[in-house]
Design a protein around this motif. Structure first.
Motif, short mmCIF file in Angstrom:
data_model
loop_
_atom_site.label_atom_id
_atom_site.label_comp_id
_atom_site.label_asym_id
_atom_site.label_seq_id
_atom_site.Cartn_x
_atom_site.Cartn_y
_atom_site.Cartn_z
N HIS A 151 62.41 43.55 -2.63
CA HIS A 151 62.73 44.85 -3.25
C HIS A 151 63.54 45.72 -2.28
CE1 HIS A 151 59.62 43.24 -5.78
NE2 HIS A 151 59.72 44.24 -6.63
N TYR A 152 64.67 46.22 -2.76
CA TYR A 152 65.57 47.03 -1.93
C TYR A 152 65.71 48.43 -2.51
CZ TYR A 152 67.38 42.85 0.46
OH TYR A 152 67.52 41.71 1.21
N TYR A 153 66.14 49.36 -1.62
CA TYR A 153 66.43 50.71 -2.10
C TYR A 153 67.78 50.74 -2.84
CZ TYR A 153 67.39 55.66 -2.29
OH TYR A 153 67.70 56.91 -2.74
N SER A 154 68.80 50.10 -2.25
CA SER A 154 70.12 50.15 -2.89
C SER A 154 70.97 48.95 -2.50
CB SER A 154 70.86 51.43 -2.53
OG SER A 154 71.42 51.27 -1.23
N ASN A 191 71.82 48.38 1.28
CA ASN A 191 70.85 47.65 2.11
C ASN A 191 70.92 46.15 1.84
OD1 ASN A 191 69.51 50.20 0.74
ND2 ASN A 191 68.97 50.18 2.90
N PRO A 233 68.63 51.54 -10.50
CA PRO A 233 67.36 50.85 -10.33
C PRO A 233 66.68 50.63 -11.69
CG PRO A 233 67.16 53.16 -9.70
CD PRO A 233 68.60 52.92 -10.00
N PHE A 241 65.64 46.25 -7.52
CA PHE A 241 65.70 47.65 -7.11
C PHE A 241 64.78 48.44 -8.04
CE2 PHE A 241 69.62 45.40 -6.61
CZ PHE A 241 69.96 45.61 -5.29
N ARG A 281 60.70 54.11 -4.71
CA ARG A 281 62.02 54.46 -4.15
C ARG A 281 61.89 55.31 -2.89
NH1 ARG A 281 66.51 53.27 -5.96
NH2 ARG A 281 67.74 55.13 -5.55
N LYS A 282 60.98 56.27 -2.93
CA LYS A 282 60.76 57.13 -1.77
C LYS A 282 60.38 56.28 -0.55
CE LYS A 282 59.30 61.86 -2.01
NZ LYS A 282 58.27 62.83 -2.31
N LEU A 338 60.88 52.93 -0.15
CA LEU A 338 61.95 52.01 0.26
C LEU A 338 63.06 52.75 1.04
CD1 LEU A 338 62.17 49.84 -2.97
CD2 LEU A 338 61.71 48.96 -0.67
N LYS A 339 63.26 54.00 0.68
CA LYS A 339 64.31 54.78 1.36
C LYS A 339 63.95 55.03 2.82
CE LYS A 339 67.28 58.70 0.53
NZ LYS A 339 67.47 59.95 -0.18
#
Ligand code: AMP
Ligand code: MG
Length: 310
Positions: free
Chosen positions: A59-62, A65, A85, A115, A122-123, A125-126
């Motif tokens: 799982h990625y933020y964007s 990455n 996402p 994503f 998301r918070k 992963l960021k």
């Protein structure tokens, strides 16, 4: 809000120490560990009792990455812009320099990535500088969890921390599409396959060859409540829990509604929760009425079919 921030801090502390924790996503809760760390992902497999031959989704933020680890093309970018996402996973080629643990890819040169759109995921992963390997937070082959309570029921004190993000909005796993060779859907899920094919058909070179990829999570008994499941049931027999999507006139203590109005999104959201309740109530058999095979009904039917396998 403050509580969320302090819980995210806690989550990061565990993850930085190569521990695994559960995180909320819009599909189902995930059992997450640093995808670059062999130690962390080994713990995910062990806790989940998942065979090492079944790879995990990173799982990625964007997309920024992701670029360090995977090869991407125009089809990926188009799908990413439209659906991310969100509840779609892509199987991509790994870059030679990728730092993804070989354990999560089962030593292959491809990896599944996603994503998630859940705000807490998301918070989190960021704020970290590694992707999270996160299969569904359940013991292998059983039903995926859609709330903190479900996760605690699965693992008890063996799991050190669950980041609570309420109940999962979609309630079924992501759609998985293989983008190596000719794009093909490997698992139905949160985004309807027709929408995906509609978007990419215009782009795709028809000559591309379909590359066969084995998806362990789609080939055998999976998503199982652990008791027999009978599909397309027009009525229920004695002592059977009967799962319905449309309100019936008759009252019956064995009726369990996942929707009362035939709303498929609502039915998807309630399916796993209801299967857990039925099991807890001590039923030994489940009947499910016919679910229309449109929109997310496609993913519901896929899961209940696997749940019904012996
Ligand atoms: P879960 O982790 O429980 O949501 O399930 C993830 C699904 O993705 C499983 O069915 C895996 O077999 C599949 N998957 C993960 N990585 C890959 C990959 N590299 N190639 C094909 N399928 C994959
Ligand atoms: Mg799973």
């Amino acid at each position: 809000m403050k509580k969320n921030d302090s819980n995210i801090k806690k989550a990061i502390k565990y993850l930085n120490n190569n521990e695994c924790i559960a995180i909320p996503t819009e599909t189902v809760y995930g059992l997450a560990g640093n995808a670059y760390s062999d130690k962390a992902v080994s713990r995910v497999y062990k806790l989940k009792k998942r065979p090492r031959s079944n790879p995990l989704i990173a799982h990625y933020y964007s997309i920024n990455n992701l670029k360090k680890d995977c090869e991407i093309d125009n089809t990926f970018i188009k799908l990413y812009k439209k659906f991310c996402p969100g509840p779609i996973s892509f199987v991509l080629k790994l870059k030679k320099k990728s730092r993804i643990s070989k354990i999560i890819t089962n030593n292959s040169n491809s990896v599944a990535v996603r994503f998630p759109s859940h705000p807490l995921a998301r918070k989190l992963l960021k704020k970290i500088n590694y992707p999270l390997a996160a299969p569904s937070a359940n013991i292998s082959t059983s039903i995926s969890p859609v709330s903190k309570k479900d996760v605690v029921d699965e693992f008890g004190p063996k799991l050190k921390f669950v980041l609570d993000g309420g109940s999962s909005k979609i309630g079924l796993e992501s759609t998985i599409i293989n983008l190596i060779g000719k794009p093909n859907i490997l698992r139905f899920g949160g985004i309807n396959s027709k929408l995906i094919y509609k978007l990419i058909n215009s782009l795709e070179n028809k000559k591309k060859k379909k590359i066969k990829i084995k998806v362990p999570g789609t080939s055998k008994l999976h998503y199982s409540p652990g008791i027999p499941v009978r599909l397309n049931a027009k009525k229920n027999y004695q002592n059977e829990a009967y799962i319905l999507i449309k309100k019936r006139k008759k009252l019956d203590k064995n009726y369990f509604y996942i929707s009362r109005t035939g709303n498929l999104k609502q039915a998807a959201k309630n399916l796993y929760k209801t299967l857990r309740i039925v099991k807890k109530n001590g039923y030994k058999k489940i009947a499910i009425e016919k679910i229309p095979n449109i929109n997310i009904g496609e993913a519901i039917n896929d899961r209940i079919l696997r749940a019904s396998k012996k």
